[in-house]
Design a protein around this motif. Structure first.
Motif, short mmCIF file in Angstrom:
data_model
loop_
_atom_site.label_atom_id
_atom_site.label_comp_id
_atom_site.label_asym_id
_atom_site.label_seq_id
_atom_site.Cartn_x
_atom_site.Cartn_y
_atom_site.Cartn_z
N ALA A 96 3.80 15.15 73.39
CA ALA A 96 3.76 14.25 72.23
C ALA A 96 3.32 14.98 70.97
N ALA A 97 2.34 15.87 71.08
CA ALA A 97 1.85 16.62 69.92
C ALA A 97 2.93 17.55 69.37
N ASN A 98 3.71 18.17 70.26
CA ASN A 98 4.80 19.04 69.81
C ASN A 98 5.92 18.25 69.16
N LEU A 99 6.26 17.09 69.72
CA LEU A 99 7.27 16.23 69.08
C LEU A 99 6.80 15.78 67.70
N PHE A 100 5.53 15.40 67.61
CA PHE A 100 4.95 15.00 66.34
C PHE A 100 4.99 16.16 65.34
N GLY A 101 4.71 17.37 65.82
CA GLY A 101 4.77 18.56 64.96
C GLY A 101 6.16 18.80 64.41
N LEU A 102 7.18 18.67 65.26
CA LEU A 102 8.56 18.82 64.80
C LEU A 102 8.91 17.77 63.75
N TRP A 103 8.55 16.52 64.04
CA TRP A 103 8.85 15.42 63.12
C TRP A 103 8.13 15.59 61.78
N LEU A 104 6.85 15.98 61.83
CA LEU A 104 6.07 16.13 60.61
C LEU A 104 6.57 17.30 59.76
N THR A 105 6.96 18.39 60.41
CA THR A 105 7.51 19.54 59.69
C THR A 105 8.77 19.14 58.94
N LYS A 106 9.63 18.38 59.61
CA LYS A 106 10.86 17.91 58.97
C LYS A 106 10.53 16.96 57.82
N LEU A 107 9.59 16.08 58.03
CA LEU A 107 9.21 15.09 57.02
C LEU A 107 8.63 15.76 55.77
N LEU A 108 7.82 16.79 55.96
CA LEU A 108 7.15 17.47 54.83
C LEU A 108 8.09 18.35 54.03
N ASN A 109 9.14 18.87 54.68
CA ASN A 109 10.04 19.77 53.97
C ASN A 109 11.46 19.64 54.53
N VAL A 110 12.13 18.57 54.15
CA VAL A 110 13.48 18.30 54.66
C VAL A 110 14.46 19.39 54.24
N ALA A 111 14.31 19.90 53.02
CA ALA A 111 15.27 20.88 52.48
C ALA A 111 15.26 22.18 53.28
N ASP A 112 14.09 22.68 53.66
CA ASP A 112 13.99 23.96 54.36
C ASP A 112 13.85 23.83 55.87
N TYR A 113 13.90 22.60 56.37
CA TYR A 113 13.70 22.41 57.81
C TYR A 113 14.87 23.01 58.58
N VAL A 114 14.53 23.81 59.59
CA VAL A 114 15.54 24.43 60.43
C VAL A 114 15.52 23.75 61.80
N TYR A 115 16.62 23.13 62.16
CA TYR A 115 16.70 22.46 63.45
C TYR A 115 16.69 23.50 64.58
N PRO A 116 16.06 23.17 65.70
CA PRO A 116 16.11 24.10 66.84
C PRO A 116 17.55 24.35 67.26
N GLU A 117 17.87 25.63 67.50
CA GLU A 117 19.23 25.98 67.90
C GLU A 117 19.50 25.57 69.34
N ASN A 118 18.49 25.68 70.17
CA ASN A 118 18.65 25.36 71.59
C ASN A 118 17.40 24.61 72.05
N ILE A 119 17.51 23.31 72.24
CA ILE A 119 16.37 22.47 72.62
C ILE A 119 15.75 22.94 73.94
N LEU A 120 16.60 23.35 74.88
CA LEU A 120 16.10 23.80 76.17
C LEU A 120 15.21 25.03 76.03
N ASN A 121 15.70 26.04 75.29
CA ASN A 121 14.94 27.30 75.14
C ASN A 121 13.77 27.19 74.18
N GLU A 122 13.90 26.37 73.14
CA GLU A 122 12.90 26.34 72.09
C GLU A 122 11.88 25.21 72.23
N PHE A 123 12.16 24.24 73.09
CA PHE A 123 11.22 23.12 73.25
C PHE A 123 10.88 22.86 74.71
N VAL A 124 11.88 22.61 75.53
CA VAL A 124 11.64 22.23 76.92
C VAL A 124 11.02 23.38 77.72
#
Length: 198
Positions: free
Chosen positions: A24-52
């Protein structure tokens, strides 16, 4: 060395709570990073390798550490934090092995280095929010990982990650005590008799 059934049940509750809070903390971190800087936010290229995979790796490591600690430590209250102590040791070994002095102190590695991969698999998206305001400078081209400021690197990759692990472990213990009642802080009568048999 034996673990009672109540301790096994408690261990499972702690481990599942820890995994859930970490996830939950990591999901919140991803969401907050996107919320704080939408313009420079880089989406994970591979959810399996970079998150799971990192969450799974951290969860397995935590489970192994706390289980071994519960088996061999009499003070169960300290067993919760063996994972944090283990990470403290490993993180600092990796840091020391990759420090170099050349026109200042630097952390020098390559992206293929097992130590750097270990640190990245133990990283946290909640802490990555700091990169928006305090980016780590250096040379990160051609497979090289060379930081300009070892203090900033230490803060991001080691110190705050250790604090994060300590906090979520503490939260897991408190959550289990809140949801399921008193934890296993003292050895039960059964485990005391087992200790006397050894």
């Amino acid at each position: 060395m034996k673990i009672s059934k109540s301790e096994i049940k408690y261990l499972i509750q702690i481990i599942l709570s820890w995994i859930y809070i970490n996830f939950a903390a990591n999901l919140f971190g991803l969401w907050l990073t996107k919320l704080l800087n939408v313009a420079d936010y880089v989406y994970p290229e591979n959810i399996l390798n970079e998150f799971v995979a990192p969450i799974l790796f951290q969860s397995i490591l935590f489970s192994i550490c706390i289980t071994i600690a519960f088996m061999f430590m009499k003070k169960k209250g300290l067993a919760y934090y063996v994972f944090v102590a283990f990470q403290f040791l490993i993180f600092h070994i990796i840091l020391i092995l990759n420090l170099a002095i050349h026109n200042g102190l630097h952390f020098i590695s390559s992206f293929d280095d097992i130590g750097l991969k270990y640190l990245s698999y133990c990283g946290q998206y909640l802490i990555d929010i700091l990169y928006l305001y305090f980016p780590i400078g250096g040379n990160f081209e051609n497979g090289k990982f060379l930081t300009d400021d070892v203090g900033n690197f230490y803060l991001h990759w080691i110190l705050l990650v250790l604090v994060y692990y300590f906090v979520i472990t503490w939260l897991s213990v408190k959550t289990v005590k809140f949801l399921f009642g008193k934890g296993v802080d003292k050895p039960t009568v059964q485990s005391e008799s087992n200790d006397s048999d050894l």
